[in-house]
Design a protein around this motif. Sequence first.
Motif, PDB file in Angstrom:
ATOM      1  N   ARG B  64      26.665 -30.434 -12.513  1.00 56.60           N
ATOM      2  CA  ARG B  64      27.387 -31.711 -12.556  1.00 56.60           C
ATOM      3  C   ARG B  64      26.467 -32.916 -12.415  1.00 56.60           C
ATOM      4  O   ARG B  64      26.933 -34.013 -12.127  1.00 56.60           O
ATOM      5  CB  ARG B  64      28.487 -31.707 -11.482  1.00 56.60           C
ATOM      6  CG  ARG B  64      29.674 -30.909 -11.948  1.00 56.60           C
ATOM      7  CD  ARG B  64      30.503 -30.376 -10.803  1.00 56.60           C
ATOM      8  NE  ARG B  64      31.652 -29.631 -11.294  1.00 56.60           N
ATOM      9  CZ  ARG B  64      31.593 -28.366 -11.714  1.00 56.60           C
ATOM     10  NH1 ARG B  64      30.456 -27.714 -11.698  1.00 56.60           N
ATOM     11  NH2 ARG B  64      32.682 -27.753 -12.143  1.00 56.60           N
ATOM     12  N   THR B  65      25.158 -32.701 -12.601  1.00 58.87           N
ATOM     13  CA  THR B  65      24.241 -33.845 -12.667  1.00 58.87           C
ATOM     14  C   THR B  65      24.664 -34.763 -13.791  1.00 58.87           C
ATOM     15  O   THR B  65      24.640 -35.973 -13.676  1.00 58.87           O
ATOM     16  CB  THR B  65      22.811 -33.359 -12.955  1.00 58.87           C
ATOM     17  OG1 THR B  65      22.509 -32.314 -12.057  1.00 58.87           O
ATOM     18  CG2 THR B  65      21.804 -34.465 -12.800  1.00 58.87           C
ATOM     19  N   CYS B  66      25.066 -34.140 -14.891  1.00 59.84           N
ATOM     20  CA  CYS B  66      25.402 -34.911 -16.074  1.00 59.84           C
ATOM     21  C   CYS B  66      26.419 -34.132 -16.885  1.00 59.84           C
ATOM     22  O   CYS B  66      26.331 -32.918 -16.979  1.00 59.84           O
ATOM     23  CB  CYS B  66      24.146 -35.150 -16.899  1.00 59.84           C
ATOM     24  SG  CYS B  66      24.497 -35.787 -18.505  1.00 59.84           S
ATOM     25  N   GLY B  67      27.382 -34.828 -17.439  1.00 59.33           N
ATOM     26  CA  GLY B  67      28.426 -34.145 -18.185  1.00 59.33           C
ATOM     27  C   GLY B  67      28.007 -33.769 -19.588  1.00 59.33           C
ATOM     28  O   GLY B  67      28.673 -32.971 -20.238  1.00 59.33           O
ATOM     29  N   ILE B  68      26.900 -34.343 -20.088  1.00 59.75           N
ATOM     30  CA  ILE B  68      26.509 -34.045 -21.467  1.00 59.75           C
ATOM     31  C   ILE B  68      25.459 -32.944 -21.478  1.00 59.75           C
ATOM     32  O   ILE B  68      25.517 -32.035 -22.272  1.00 59.75           O
ATOM     33  CB  ILE B  68      25.966 -35.298 -22.174  1.00 59.75           C
ATOM     34  CG1 ILE B  68      26.913 -36.459 -21.976  1.00 59.75           C
ATOM     35  CG2 ILE B  68      25.800 -35.019 -23.640  1.00 59.75           C
ATOM     36  CD1 ILE B  68      26.361 -37.749 -22.489  1.00 59.75           C
ATOM     37  N   ILE B 149      31.687 -29.035 -18.893  1.00 60.57           N
ATOM     38  CA  ILE B 149      31.008 -28.393 -17.777  1.00 60.57           C
ATOM     39  C   ILE B 149      31.446 -26.936 -17.752  1.00 60.57           C
ATOM     40  O   ILE B 149      32.631 -26.643 -17.669  1.00 60.57           O
ATOM     41  CB  ILE B 149      31.325 -29.143 -16.475  1.00 60.57           C
ATOM     42  CG1 ILE B 149      30.636 -30.496 -16.550  1.00 60.57           C
ATOM     43  CG2 ILE B 149      30.836 -28.371 -15.276  1.00 60.57           C
ATOM     44  CD1 ILE B 149      30.903 -31.429 -15.458  1.00 60.57           C
ATOM     45  N   CYS B 354      20.622 -41.304 -20.635  1.00 55.14           N
ATOM     46  CA  CYS B 354      21.598 -40.590 -19.824  1.00 55.14           C
ATOM     47  C   CYS B 354      21.348 -41.036 -18.393  1.00 55.14           C
ATOM     48  O   CYS B 354      20.475 -40.520 -17.712  1.00 55.14           O
ATOM     49  CB  CYS B 354      21.425 -39.093 -19.975  1.00 55.14           C
ATOM     50  SG  CYS B 354      22.716 -38.232 -19.118  1.00 55.14           S
ATOM     51  N   SER B 356      23.279 -41.003 -15.781  1.00 58.34           N
ATOM     52  CA  SER B 356      23.746 -40.114 -14.708  1.00 58.34           C
ATOM     53  C   SER B 356      22.661 -39.131 -14.300  1.00 58.34           C
ATOM     54  O   SER B 356      22.472 -38.855 -13.122  1.00 58.34           O
ATOM     55  CB  SER B 356      24.956 -39.324 -15.175  1.00 58.34           C
ATOM     56  OG  SER B 356      25.961 -40.182 -15.557  1.00 58.34           O
TER      57      SER B 356
END
Lengths: 181, 360
Positions: B64-68, B149, B354, B356
């Motif tokens: 979940r560091t980043c959604g992409i 995710i 990015c 996030s």
Amino acid sequence: MANVKRSPWLLHYDGSSCNGCDIEVLACMTPVYDAERLGVENTGDPMQADILLITGGINAQAEPVVKQIYDQMPRPKVVVAVGICACTGGVFKDAYNIKGGADTVVPVDIYVPGCAARPQSIIDGIIQARELFQKRSEEHDAMVKAGLTYEQYKKMKDEEEAKKVAAAKAEEDRREEENNG
Amino acid sequence: MAKKRSVVPFGPQHPVLPEPIHLDLVLEDEKVVEAVPNIGFIHRGLEGLTEKKDFRQMTYVIERTCGICSFGHGLGYVETIENIMNVEVPERAKYLRTIWSELARMHSHLLWLGLISDAFGFESLFYQSWRIRERVLDCLELTTGGRLIFSVLEPGGVLRDINKDQEKEILKQIGLVEEELKEVEKAFLLDYSVQTRLKGVGIITKERAHEIGCCGPVARASGLSYDMRKLGYEAYGNLDFEPIISNDCDSYARCEVRIKEIHQSIDLIRQAFAKMPEGDLSVPVKGFPKGECFTRIEQPRGEAIYYVKANGTKMLDRFRLRTPTFANLEGLCEMLKNCEYADVGILCVTIDPCISCTER
């Protein structure tokens, strides 16, 4: 103001989310899900926005930005928390920089859970938000007609609400007494 | 007469940015002289969570560091843990990981194509790119259960398999993606109005890109043949591919590299399905990690570096992540020097920021 629910402006702000929900909010606007058929349209300008979508548990640096955006939005306004992080803080609840949920910073009306929130549930949240927006704008009209400021109107409404609660309580007490007696 | 300098704030809330980043732009009339980035709007303290969650739970936090780029982050982390614990992952799991990370790369690049066309005001191209992207997301949802995710990784292997029916469906869908992308890429690569916004804008020379340490498609568009997949982690060692490079060094080159990489990913997925053996999905991992390790993997946005220090208990001592956007932000500041103010929005998007990941 009849049927404003058919054309509210949507504003999206990322208050420290992981990006997943933001991308899903954008995906809602694209042809496959197409939330624009409901009459909502995305805007980048807080001054003309009606519905605010917040994603992510708010962090220390984003807090003043979210407050400022909320204050810049004209009344009536509706706030939707998208994703579990915006609802409660989610997986980052224990992290040191997270306030834990958007409702710690601004009043939230509708919660859309999910990690990441699916476009279907976001659209459901938007539909609920525009119903609420319709209701609020009718109230707002009544307020303007009565020539009251928002604070006066809110005070009046709070008093009415308090009266209602008191009446309900009195009714309950009376019934209880009857049952006992 | 000396030109007057003024400082214009850009962001954090801005129509072109899906994520908040703040830039202080020093302007001389319409020319940008200097750009000073100010980040920290999405800092959550993810690395600090290692004190509160054990190393298996951290797999899901790090995704979940980043959604992409969520799959890539999870992959980098479990690989680091496996390297510390000397775990040999089953062959089939390696191929499955490769397939999922290539699907994730496709959806990330298609997303970028949409965002860049939104930035230069080509709405229908934005919609087309994201319509194609939904096919890739459907494949991911079919096999993992999640759209963005996935949570299919664990130290020692993977949690889900791809069966024959799903394989057939994925191959069918990526075939359609290939066909539809061929239609859409004509607009990106040949359209006159698109070229006026991209060609010759935002130049980073090859030498400069190497000096400031750009990575991923930004480096490859500046002529650096620099692709971590060539290290041969997971199943990449058994697949046949060459890094895609361009020598134009401008925004157009970055767009071209990303489009070609989508085709490359399609090819890699086909190769991986053809070579994928039968077998177990994971090996049991017992005990706790002890030691430290660096791992480098190629994310859709470039090279990401993972560092784990473990002390033999279930809690890790330290987890550190160097993200590709962190390296490319320096490239962005380089591009913004001497550009027109009106180009700032597009240039911000061309490095595929990015935020996030970068702030965690």
